[in-house]
Design an enzyme around this catalytic site. Structure first.
Site, PDB file in Angstrom:
ATOM      1  N   GLU A   1       0.830  -1.212   0.000  1.00 43.67           N
ATOM      2  CA  GLU A   1       0.000   0.000   0.000  1.00 43.67           C
ATOM      3  C   GLU A   1       0.866   1.265   0.000  1.00 43.67           C
ATOM      4  O   GLU A   1       0.521   2.253  -0.633  1.00 43.67           O
ATOM      5  CB  GLU A   1      -0.943  -0.028   1.208  1.00 43.67           C
TER       6      GLU A   1
ATOM      7  N   GLU B   1       2.110   1.716  -3.476  1.00 40.41           N
ATOM      8  CA  GLU B   1       1.014   2.223  -4.311  1.00 40.41           C
ATOM      9  C   GLU B   1       0.805   3.715  -4.050  1.00 40.41           C
ATOM     10  O   GLU B   1       0.690   4.516  -4.987  1.00 40.41           O
ATOM     11  CB  GLU B   1      -0.271   1.439  -3.991  1.00 40.41           C
TER      12      GLU B   1
ATOM     13  N   CYS C   1      -8.548  -2.215   3.753  1.00 40.08           N
ATOM     14  CA  CYS C   1      -8.497  -3.393   4.643  1.00 40.08           C
ATOM     15  C   CYS C   1      -9.855  -3.778   5.195  1.00 40.08           C
ATOM     16  O   CYS C   1     -10.054  -4.902   5.610  1.00 40.08           O
ATOM     17  CB  CYS C   1      -7.625  -3.128   5.858  1.00 40.08           C
TER      18      CYS C   1
ATOM     19  N   SER D   1      -7.479   1.719  -2.497  1.00 37.13           N
ATOM     20  CA  SER D   1      -6.271   0.927  -2.745  1.00 37.13           C
ATOM     21  C   SER D   1      -6.622  -0.421  -3.373  1.00 37.13           C
ATOM     22  O   SER D   1      -7.622  -1.046  -3.025  1.00 37.13           O
ATOM     23  CB  SER D   1      -5.541   0.695  -1.422  1.00 37.13           C
TER      24      SER D   1
ATOM     25  N   LYS E   1     -15.989  -9.853   7.419  1.00 39.31           N
ATOM     26  CA  LYS E   1     -14.904 -10.649   6.821  1.00 39.31           C
ATOM     27  C   LYS E   1     -15.426 -11.947   6.225  1.00 39.31           C
ATOM     28  O   LYS E   1     -14.799 -12.537   5.347  1.00 39.31           O
ATOM     29  CB  LYS E   1     -13.826 -10.952   7.874  1.00 39.31           C
TER      30      LYS E   1
ATOM     31  N   GLU F   1     -16.519 -10.983   2.819  1.00 39.19           N
ATOM     32  CA  GLU F   1     -15.336 -10.686   2.010  1.00 39.19           C
ATOM     33  C   GLU F   1     -14.714 -11.988   1.485  1.00 39.19           C
ATOM     34  O   GLU F   1     -14.414 -12.120   0.300  1.00 39.19           O
ATOM     35  CB  GLU F   1     -14.298  -9.919   2.846  1.00 39.19           C
TER      36      GLU F   1
ATOM     37  N   GLU G   1     -14.032 -12.450  -6.349  1.00 39.40           N
ATOM     38  CA  GLU G   1     -12.700 -11.917  -6.699  1.00 39.40           C
ATOM     39  C   GLU G   1     -11.592 -12.644  -5.950  1.00 39.40           C
ATOM     40  O   GLU G   1     -10.436 -12.572  -6.347  1.00 39.40           O
ATOM     41  CB  GLU G   1     -12.599 -10.425  -6.343  1.00 39.40           C
TER      42      GLU G   1
ATOM     43  N   CYS H   1     -10.917  -2.300  14.397  1.00 42.24           N
ATOM     44  CA  CYS H   1     -11.293  -3.718  14.520  1.00 42.24           C
ATOM     45  C   CYS H   1     -11.399  -4.201  15.963  1.00 42.24           C
ATOM     46  O   CYS H   1     -12.065  -5.204  16.224  1.00 42.24           O
ATOM     47  CB  CYS H   1     -10.293  -4.589  13.775  1.00 42.24           C
TER      48      CYS H   1
HETATM   49 FE1  SF4 Z   1     -13.998  -3.214   9.255  1.00 45.25          FE
HETATM   50 FE2  SF4 Z   1     -15.016  -3.512  11.683  1.00 45.25          FE
HETATM   51 FE3  SF4 Z   1     -14.383  -5.649  10.228  1.00 45.25          FE
HETATM   52 FE4  SF4 Z   1     -12.457  -4.120  11.241  1.00 45.25          FE
HETATM   53  S1  SF4 Z   1     -13.923  -5.333  12.403  1.00 45.25           S
HETATM   54  S2  SF4 Z   1     -12.564  -4.930   9.150  1.00 45.25           S
HETATM   55  S3  SF4 Z   1     -13.383  -2.084  11.112  1.00 45.25           S
HETATM   56  S4  SF4 Z   1     -15.980  -4.125   9.740  1.00 45.25           S
END
Ligand code: SF4
Length: 373
Positions: free
Chosen positions: A86, A89, A106, A126, A165, A168, A173, A312
């Site tokens: 990053e 970049e 992230c 990014s 997550k 994600e 992708e 997080c």
């Molecule tokens: Fe985003 Fe919250 Fe997950 Fe961290 S815990 S990646 S801030 S959604």
């Protein structure tokens, strides 16, 4: 089968992945490799009566070995990779005069927010995969190389403070050569459930160390768990004076603290460039900043956004914690950072070798992403 916990607001159904992790662990044909995110270690202990904020990583490792994970690694390792990619970049964009700010990538809840509400900003997000996804693609490629002759399938389980997550990891992708980068995502609370189910007395475990090579990380990767951490990690890489005092002093730049929006100037050592930086946590605060930029009232070179207030450490997959708990978790992460021998990402000794071997000609494929939505 899959169990499901239903969100009290009725808005989302969050998948409980604990049963699939047990299934993978009991399958002889699978090698179950775990990565643990920075924020998990300062929150899991609360579930077992350990004081708030305490870093219990060595106990987590001991518990996961007893449960049957084959290899246990740290997402802070791939966070170091993220810092390197990053920062390159960012400096590339700065030099070429490309449109700035560069937004961090992230946090998947932030990425989805941009896709939905501000698609025009996507080119400024990014292209770096998040540390979770970078870890997955690197470990799969590494395992493919290392275990060529055995028939076991590598399953990557990540332990995350976060429910976003899960979505994600499921995105189209993030499939490399037909295999998902991350197969299963457990939340901090999900891992606590597995520990309860196993009958392990967490508090009485003997501390154990992570596996190598991907248990190696710098403090820069570790602080990703707190709002401002990515920014501070990038600054540690950008500054040329890497003396102990200089790296320590970065903590005063303005990135730390629990405020929802932090803005500061960072004069570079060339004596000319002054970077304008913003660190945001909470999507409402991000929206506020975007409006200000759209109105021409503000300009930034670099903006870090985390959807959860405080970053997080306060994720939806963590044991519930109010402001004071989050503060204790943040302090604990910064204290652990200070105790690591390696404070900036370039010091991580495993990474240069990786760039010369596994990542050679494959950094784009393994470490970056172009979202299709
Ligand atoms: Fe985003 Fe919250 Fe997950 Fe961290 S815990 S990646 S801030 S959604």
């Amino acid at each position: 089968g899959q169990c499901a916990a239903v969100c009290p607001t009725g808005a989302v159904t969050i998948k409980n992945d604990v049963p699939s992790v047990w299934k993978a662990i009991y399958d002889d044909k699978k090698r179950v490799v775990a990565q643990i995110a920075p924020a998990v270690r300062v929150a899991l202990g609360e579930e077992f009566g350990i004081s708030k904020g305490e870093n219990v990583m060595p106990l987590i490792v001991a518990a996961m070995r007893k449960i049957g994970f084959d290899e246990i690694y740290d997402t802070s390792f791939s966070a170091d990779l993220t810092v390197i990619e990053e920062t390159n970049e960012f400096l590339g964009k700065l030099e070429s005069g490309a449109k700035l700010p560069l937004f961090t990538s992230c946090c998947p809840a932030w990425v989805s927010y941009v896709e939905e509400k501000h698609p025009e900003l996507m080119p400024q997000v990014s292209t770096c995969k998040s540390p979770q996804q970078m870890f997955g693609s690197v470990i799969k490629a590494y395992a493919k190389d290392k275990y060529q002759d055995d028939e076991k399938e590598t399953i990557v389980v990540s332990v995350m403070p976060c429910t976003a997550k899960k979505a994600e990891a499921g995105r189209a992708e993030f499939v490399t050569e037909g295999s998902k980068d991350v197969d299963i995502v457990l939340t901090t609370k999900g891992l606590a459930d597995m520990i309860y189910e196993s009958g392990i007395v967490f508090k009485e475990l003997e501390p154990e160390a992570l596996d190598m090579p991907f248990g190696m990380y710098s403090g820069a990767g570790l602080i990703f768990g707190v709002t401002g951490g990515v920014t501070e990690a990038v600054i540690r890489k950008v500054i040329k004076d890497k003396s102990h005092a200089s790296i320590n002093n970065v903590k005063f730049c303005g990135a730390r603290g629990m405020e929802g929006i932090k803005e500061f100037d960072l004069p570079l050592e060339d004596g000319e460039t002054v970077l304008k930086i913003a660190v945001v946590s909470g999507l409402g605060n991000a929206e506020q900043l975007i409006r200000k930029m759209e109105a021409g009232e503000a300009f930034y070179h670099f903006i870090e956004v985390m959807a959860c207030p405080g970053g997080c450490i306060g994720g939806a997959g963590q044991p519930f914690g109010l402001r004071n708990t989050k503060r204790l978790r943040a302090e604990s992460i910064y204290a652990s950072d200070k105790q690591t021998q390696l404070r900036h990402a370039d010091e991580n000794p495993v990474i240069p070798d990786l760039y010369n071997t596994l990542l050679k000609d494959r950094t784009h494929e393994l470490l970056h992403v172009h979202y299709h939505k």
